[in-house]
Design a protein around this motif. Structure first.
Motif, PDB file in Angstrom:
ATOM      1  N   HIS A 316       0.828  -1.209   0.000  1.00 17.25           N
ATOM      2  CA  HIS A 316       0.000   0.000   0.000  1.00 17.25           C
ATOM      3  C   HIS A 316       0.863   1.259   0.000  1.00 17.25           C
ATOM      4  O   HIS A 316       0.564   2.240  -0.690  1.00 17.25           O
ATOM      5  N   ILE A 317       1.939   1.239   0.800  1.00 19.90           N
ATOM      6  CA  ILE A 317       2.803   2.428   0.889  1.00 19.90           C
ATOM      7  C   ILE A 317       3.530   2.671  -0.430  1.00 19.90           C
ATOM      8  O   ILE A 317       3.560   3.808  -0.939  1.00 19.90           O
ATOM      9  N   MET A 318       4.116   1.639  -0.999  1.00 17.98           N
ATOM     10  CA  MET A 318       4.869   1.839  -2.243  1.00 17.98           C
ATOM     11  C   MET A 318       3.936   2.268  -3.381  1.00 17.98           C
ATOM     12  O   MET A 318       4.313   3.098  -4.216  1.00 17.98           O
ATOM     13  N   ASN A 319       2.702   1.746  -3.394  1.00 10.40           N
ATOM     14  CA  ASN A 319       1.725   2.214  -4.382  1.00 10.40           C
ATOM     15  C   ASN A 319       1.384   3.687  -4.160  1.00 10.40           C
ATOM     16  O   ASN A 319       1.248   4.461  -5.116  1.00 10.40           O
ATOM     17  N   ALA A 320       1.258   4.080  -2.887  1.00 12.50           N
ATOM     18  CA  ALA A 320       0.949   5.470  -2.556  1.00 12.50           C
ATOM     19  C   ALA A 320       2.071   6.403  -2.994  1.00 12.50           C
ATOM     20  O   ALA A 320       1.817   7.528  -3.462  1.00 12.50           O
ATOM     21  N   TYR A 321       3.305   5.954  -2.855  1.00 11.88           N
ATOM     22  CA  TYR A 321       4.448   6.785  -3.253  1.00 11.88           C
ATOM     23  C   TYR A 321       4.517   6.928  -4.779  1.00 11.88           C
ATOM     24  O   TYR A 321       4.845   8.006  -5.289  1.00 11.88           O
ATOM     25  N   VAL A 322       4.202   5.878  -5.494  1.00 11.80           N
ATOM     26  CA  VAL A 322       4.132   5.970  -6.961  1.00 11.80           C
ATOM     27  C   VAL A 322       3.063   6.988  -7.354  1.00 11.80           C
ATOM     28  O   VAL A 322       3.264   7.829  -8.244  1.00 11.80           O
ATOM     29  N   GLU A 323       1.919   6.938  -6.655  1.00 15.78           N
ATOM     30  CA  GLU A 323       0.829   7.880  -6.914  1.00 15.78           C
ATOM     31  C   GLU A 323       1.248   9.307  -6.566  1.00 15.78           C
ATOM     32  O   GLU A 323       0.923  10.262  -7.289  1.00 15.78           O
ATOM     33  N   ALA A 324       1.981   9.465  -5.477  1.00 20.99           N
ATOM     34  CA  ALA A 324       2.431  10.798  -5.052  1.00 20.99           C
ATOM     35  C   ALA A 324       3.378  11.411  -6.089  1.00 20.99           C
ATOM     36  O   ALA A 324       3.303  12.616  -6.381  1.00 20.99           O
ATOM     37  N   VAL A 325       4.261  10.603  -6.648  1.00 25.33           N
ATOM     38  CA  VAL A 325       5.161  11.093  -7.702  1.00 25.33           C
ATOM     39  C   VAL A 325       4.352  11.481  -8.934  1.00 25.33           C
ATOM     40  O   VAL A 325       4.561  12.547  -9.530  1.00 25.33           O
ATOM     41  N   LYS A 326       3.417  10.624  -9.303  1.00 32.38           N
ATOM     42  CA  LYS A 326       2.573  10.892 -10.481  1.00 32.38           C
ATOM     43  C   LYS A 326       1.773  12.183 -10.320  1.00 32.38           C
ATOM     44  O   LYS A 326       1.607  12.962 -11.263  1.00 32.38           O
ATOM     45  N   GLU A 327       1.277  12.424  -9.094  1.00 36.88           N
ATOM     46  CA  GLU A 327       0.453  13.611  -8.827  1.00 36.88           C
ATOM     47  C   GLU A 327       1.283  14.832  -8.428  1.00 36.88           C
ATOM     48  O   GLU A 327       0.734  15.857  -8.042  1.00 36.88           O
ATOM     49  N   ARG A 328       2.615  14.693  -8.486  1.00 40.86           N
ATOM     50  CA  ARG A 328       3.535  15.812  -8.229  1.00 40.86           C
ATOM     51  C   ARG A 328       3.419  16.360  -6.805  1.00 40.86           C
ATOM     52  O   ARG A 328       3.441  17.574  -6.579  1.00 40.86           O
TER      53      ARG A 328
END
Length: 341
Positions: A316-328
């Motif tokens: 869940h955390i690593m997916n959230a970090y990928v999303e955070a990078v994508k959303e700037r």
């Protein structure tokens, strides 16, 4: 469990270099630790994820201007000293650059002799024990000569020292800020208190080990640094009452989390007291006190990323970090926030 499992790609431009003018205007990612669902909000919306009867735990440590620029007596060579931990009798454990020349007996001077020092010995991990000599009050001299010890990934000069302090900072002793707390304003904290949410102050003096990457391949082989913590009788009662009455304990930052987990017993009771903690929280850890966490976005392969993964699950955390990078999202100390519910 391998350290490399906690690596992720981060574009350099997403590392926040400056604090926002308005503390509470940062973005907020809401992560459901059970499902992995992500919602994008603003930090002021944090109140929507708090309930009457909950308890917010904040770390009231205060960052000292711990970075001193001076010179070696005799040679005039430049030297940088970072205060890490007070050892007593004007002796501090420090990080000295350049370190190879900082041998026992070397004399240093700062601020045209306002502050002088001698290297006493080499401690673990190459740190130096230094004794300071001065006239007057050390804290006042440090305030005049010292700079805020910003993490190495922040290259911009900080215009206002107070922006690397929480609005509730009280007890001096940290070499780094408990950065999740930087998003709160006094007005927002008052609004939270008015909602019927208890606020418990604990203290953990943050050391620079917090920012150091894990250098061993096997996570469980990592040696955690120690930090001083204190929990008062009043704070312990607030937290224990919250748990007893079915409320949630929501820690602001990993330092608050490490404090309450260090001060608790197997039955989930937190005890007043003080001491040194080297608690290392990584996936597989069973939380005794904490229910939810407000935190920033952490460095790859860091103990802090491992801690949040212990709470929400690594996937869940690593997916959230990928999303955070994508959303700037903005990352690290002056960056945006996440609440794990």
């Amino acid at each position: 469990m391998k350290t490399v499992d906690f690596a992720y790609d981060l574009p350099e431009e997403l590392i926040a270099q400056d604090p926002l003018e308005d503390r509470a205007s940062s973005r907020l990612m809401v992560l459901d630790k059970s499902t992995g669902e992500i919602i994008h909000r603003g930090f002021r919306d944090i109140t929507e994820y708090l309930r009457p009867g909950d308890c917010l735990v904040i770390n009231d440590t205060k960052v000292i201007p711990a970075r001193l620029i001076g010179e070696r007596e005799g040679t005039g060579g430049k030297v940088e000293v970072l205060l890490l931990k007070r050892k007593g009798d004007n002796v501090w454990e420090t990080l000295v650059k350049p370190g190879r020349k900082a041998r026992p007996g070397m004399r240093l001077t700062f601020g045209d002799g306002l502050l002088r020092a001698e290297v006493l010995e080499i401690a673990e991990e190459g740190n130096r024990l230094i004794r300071f000599e001065y006239e007057g009050i050390f804290e006042e001299i440090l305030d005049a000569l010292g700079q805020m010890p910003l993490p190495p990934y922040i290259t911009h000069k900080l215009q206002d020292k107070n922006r690397y302090q929480t609005v509730y900072a009280k007890y001096e002793g940290s070499a780094a800020a408990p950065t999740a707390g930087l998003h709160f304003t006094k007005e927002l904290l008052q609004q939270i208190a008015d909602m019927g949410i208890a606020i418990a102050n604990v203290t953990l003096h943050v050391g620079l080990g917090t920012f150091r990457p894990v250098k061993v391949d096997d996570v469980e082989s990592h040696h955690m640094h120690t930090e001083f913590y204190q929990v008062t009788e009043g704070a312990a009662q607030i937290i224990n009452d919250t748990k007893r009455n079915g409320g949630r304990v929501i820690c602001v930052g990993t330092t608050s989390c490490r404090t309450v987990e260090s001060a608790s017993d197997e039955s989930g009771i937190i005890h007043a007291g003080e001491g040194e903690t080297d608690i290392f929280i990584y996936p597989g850890y069973r939380f005794r006190i904490l229910d939810c966490l407000i935190t920033n976005f952490h460095l790859p392969e860091s103990t802090l990323l491992m801690l949040v993964s212990a709470l929400a699950g690594k996937e869940h955390i690593m997916n959230a970090y990928v999303e955070a990078v994508k959303e700037r999202y903005r990352f690290f100390s002056f960056g945006d926030a996440m609440i794990i519910v």
